[in-house]
Design a protein around this motif. Sequence first.
Motif, mmCIF file in Angstrom:
data_model
loop_
_atom_site.group_PDB
_atom_site.id
_atom_site.type_symbol
_atom_site.label_atom_id
_atom_site.label_comp_id
_atom_site.label_asym_id
_atom_site.label_seq_id
_atom_site.Cartn_x
_atom_site.Cartn_y
_atom_site.Cartn_z
ATOM 1 N N GLY A 88 0.789 -1.219 0.000
ATOM 2 C CA GLY A 88 0.000 0.000 0.000
ATOM 3 C C GLY A 88 0.822 1.271 0.000
ATOM 4 O O GLY A 88 0.330 2.344 0.370
ATOM 5 N N ARG A 89 2.081 1.176 -0.426
ATOM 6 C CA ARG A 89 2.967 2.348 -0.455
ATOM 7 C C ARG A 89 3.126 2.857 -1.884
ATOM 8 O O ARG A 89 3.145 2.077 -2.833
ATOM 9 C CB ARG A 89 4.343 1.992 0.097
ATOM 10 N N MET A 90 3.281 4.167 -2.023
ATOM 11 C CA MET A 90 3.441 4.784 -3.332
ATOM 12 C C MET A 90 4.856 5.347 -3.489
ATOM 13 O O MET A 90 5.242 6.263 -2.765
ATOM 14 C CB MET A 90 2.426 5.923 -3.508
ATOM 15 N N PRO A 91 5.655 4.783 -4.412
ATOM 16 C CA PRO A 91 7.010 5.323 -4.619
ATOM 17 C C PRO A 91 7.001 6.541 -5.532
ATOM 18 O O PRO A 91 6.291 6.583 -6.535
ATOM 19 C CB PRO A 91 7.747 4.151 -5.281
ATOM 20 N N PHE A 92 7.802 7.550 -5.175
ATOM 21 C CA PHE A 92 7.994 8.720 -6.010
ATOM 22 C C PHE A 92 9.434 8.700 -6.508
ATOM 23 O O PHE A 92 10.372 8.673 -5.713
ATOM 24 C CB PHE A 92 7.704 10.002 -5.230
ATOM 25 N N LEU A 93 9.591 8.717 -7.823
ATOM 26 C CA LEU A 93 10.888 8.473 -8.436
ATOM 27 C C LEU A 93 11.601 9.753 -8.840
ATOM 28 O O LEU A 93 10.996 10.683 -9.379
ATOM 29 C CB LEU A 93 10.705 7.594 -9.673
ATOM 30 N N CYS A 94 12.909 9.788 -8.592
ATOM 31 C CA CYS A 94 13.756 10.897 -9.044
ATOM 32 C C CYS A 94 14.974 10.335 -9.750
ATOM 33 O O CYS A 94 15.682 9.483 -9.210
ATOM 34 C CB CYS A 94 14.199 11.746 -7.855
ATOM 35 N N ASN A 95 15.209 10.792 -10.976
ATOM 36 C CA ASN A 95 16.418 10.441 -11.720
ATOM 37 C C ASN A 95 17.397 11.602 -11.528
ATOM 38 O O ASN A 95 17.231 12.664 -12.127
ATOM 39 C CB ASN A 95 16.075 10.250 -13.203
ATOM 40 N N THR A 96 18.394 11.429 -10.684
ATOM 41 C CA THR A 96 19.258 12.555 -10.316
ATOM 42 C C THR A 96 20.273 12.937 -11.387
ATOM 43 O O THR A 96 20.867 14.016 -11.314
ATOM 44 C CB THR A 96 20.033 12.256 -9.027
ATOM 45 N N HIS A 97 20.505 12.068 -12.359
ATOM 46 C CA HIS A 97 21.496 12.349 -13.410
ATOM 47 C C HIS A 97 22.859 12.694 -12.793
ATOM 48 O O HIS A 97 23.586 13.541 -13.320
ATOM 49 C CB HIS A 97 21.033 13.492 -14.314
ATOM 50 N N GLU A 98 23.182 12.076 -11.676
ATOM 51 C CA GLU A 98 24.454 12.309 -10.965
ATOM 52 C C GLU A 98 24.583 13.750 -10.443
ATOM 53 O O GLU A 98 25.687 14.218 -10.167
ATOM 54 C CB GLU A 98 25.666 11.980 -11.849
ATOM 55 N N SER A 99 23.461 14.440 -10.277
ATOM 56 C CA SER A 99 23.482 15.821 -9.806
ATOM 57 C C SER A 99 23.273 15.879 -8.294
ATOM 58 O O SER A 99 22.212 15.497 -7.792
ATOM 59 C CB SER A 99 22.389 16.641 -10.507
ATOM 60 N N LEU A 100 24.267 16.385 -7.580
ATOM 61 C CA LEU A 100 24.133 16.545 -6.134
ATOM 62 C C LEU A 100 23.041 17.563 -5.797
ATOM 63 O O LEU A 100 22.328 17.416 -4.800
ATOM 64 C CB LEU A 100 25.460 16.988 -5.526
ATOM 65 N N ASP A 101 22.907 18.578 -6.630
ATOM 66 C CA ASP A 101 21.900 19.605 -6.387
ATOM 67 C C ASP A 101 20.490 19.045 -6.536
ATOM 68 O O ASP A 101 19.613 19.309 -5.696
ATOM 69 C CB ASP A 101 22.097 20.771 -7.357
ATOM 70 N N LEU A 102 20.255 18.251 -7.590
ATOM 71 C CA LEU A 102 18.939 17.658 -7.800
ATOM 72 C C LEU A 102 18.629 16.657 -6.685
ATOM 73 O O LEU A 102 17.493 16.574 -6.200
ATOM 74 C CB LEU A 102 18.879 16.970 -9.159
ATOM 75 N N GLN A 103 19.632 15.896 -6.270
ATOM 76 C CA GLN A 103 19.459 14.956 -5.168
ATOM 77 C C GLN A 103 19.061 15.695 -3.886
ATOM 78 O O GLN A 103 18.147 15.270 -3.160
ATOM 79 C CB GLN A 103 20.755 14.177 -4.947
ATOM 80 N N LYS A 104 19.730 16.821 -3.618
ATOM 81 C CA LYS A 104 19.424 17.627 -2.432
ATOM 82 C C LYS A 104 17.987 18.139 -2.480
ATOM 83 O O LYS A 104 17.255 18.083 -1.468
ATOM 84 C CB LYS A 104 20.400 18.806 -2.350
#
Length: 333
Positions: A88-104
Amino acid sequence: IRLSDIAAALGISKATVSLAINNNPKVSEKTRQKVLKKIKELGYVYNRGAAGLSTGKSNTIGLAVHNLSNPYFTEVCSAVESVLSDKGRMPFLCNTHESLDLQKKFIEALIEHRADGLLLCPADQTTIDDLQPLFTRNLATVLIARDIEEAPLDFVGNDGRKALKLVSEHLIKLGHRRIAMIGGGQHTSVSISRRAGFLSALESHEIPLDESLVVDCETSPAGGEAAIVEVINSPDPPTAVVCFSDLIALGVLSGLHHRSYVPGKDMAVVGCDDIEEASRGYVQLTTARIQKSEIGKKSAEMLLERIAVPTLPPRRILLEPELIVRKTCGSRL
């Protein structure tokens, strides 16, 4: 439409409706299905944001990887989604493209929206300092594939050292002594461990390392194709190539074909990961099989356990690789 409308239509309490929506085991499957059917009939949309404010849970999980175009992560993410959706959990996906800023920014968004946890394959050059918001907010987190030195977090990955040692020693057993390694770099735990496996195989068989044959490149077919040109054009080219990943190996094979080399005959090639394309008849890549689906499955299960019991000590799971012999190494031509 409100929860109370659903409850009135079914003749049950509002609390029972809420428990059913949240997959609480206190509600029978029969009752839950009745609730879901009535919700569909009436067009009710559950406000998880509002519910999260009262329960402290959102039933959402963040999933961040650095390269979603890599088939390796397609398998990992698919397994993660399967486990989470069953619970019953919903995953939200992020493709960071190796970006520390996007990961943050993704981590900040998860905290802002009260996510229950995070499955993270850290971007290149991530340090423990980059993960401080996770510790400050006590966000349950499991690292996938890439570990972070000294981070007190759960981790699920593969024994990269053993994987590269397996394919490298296979080439040595076939009689190769001048062996190149293409790709990897030395910025992540995976690249460090895989490079160490290659070097360990050489050392175990008393083969001196020629540093000119260690060529870094982008982890992509294009990177591999460019790198093999440099290797072929070296004054004393190798007889075999160990690739950091199958994606790089696919590019190496393409580069060899463009120069009329027959892989396995004119130059042996091995990879690592065993992505789906590696087994195709036109590829037949010898490689180390990584348990990608198992990494996704176990990491999701570990995160759910961490959410349920936050005080558990950090745990590590290192899965075993398997040597898969096909034609590109030359032993099955």
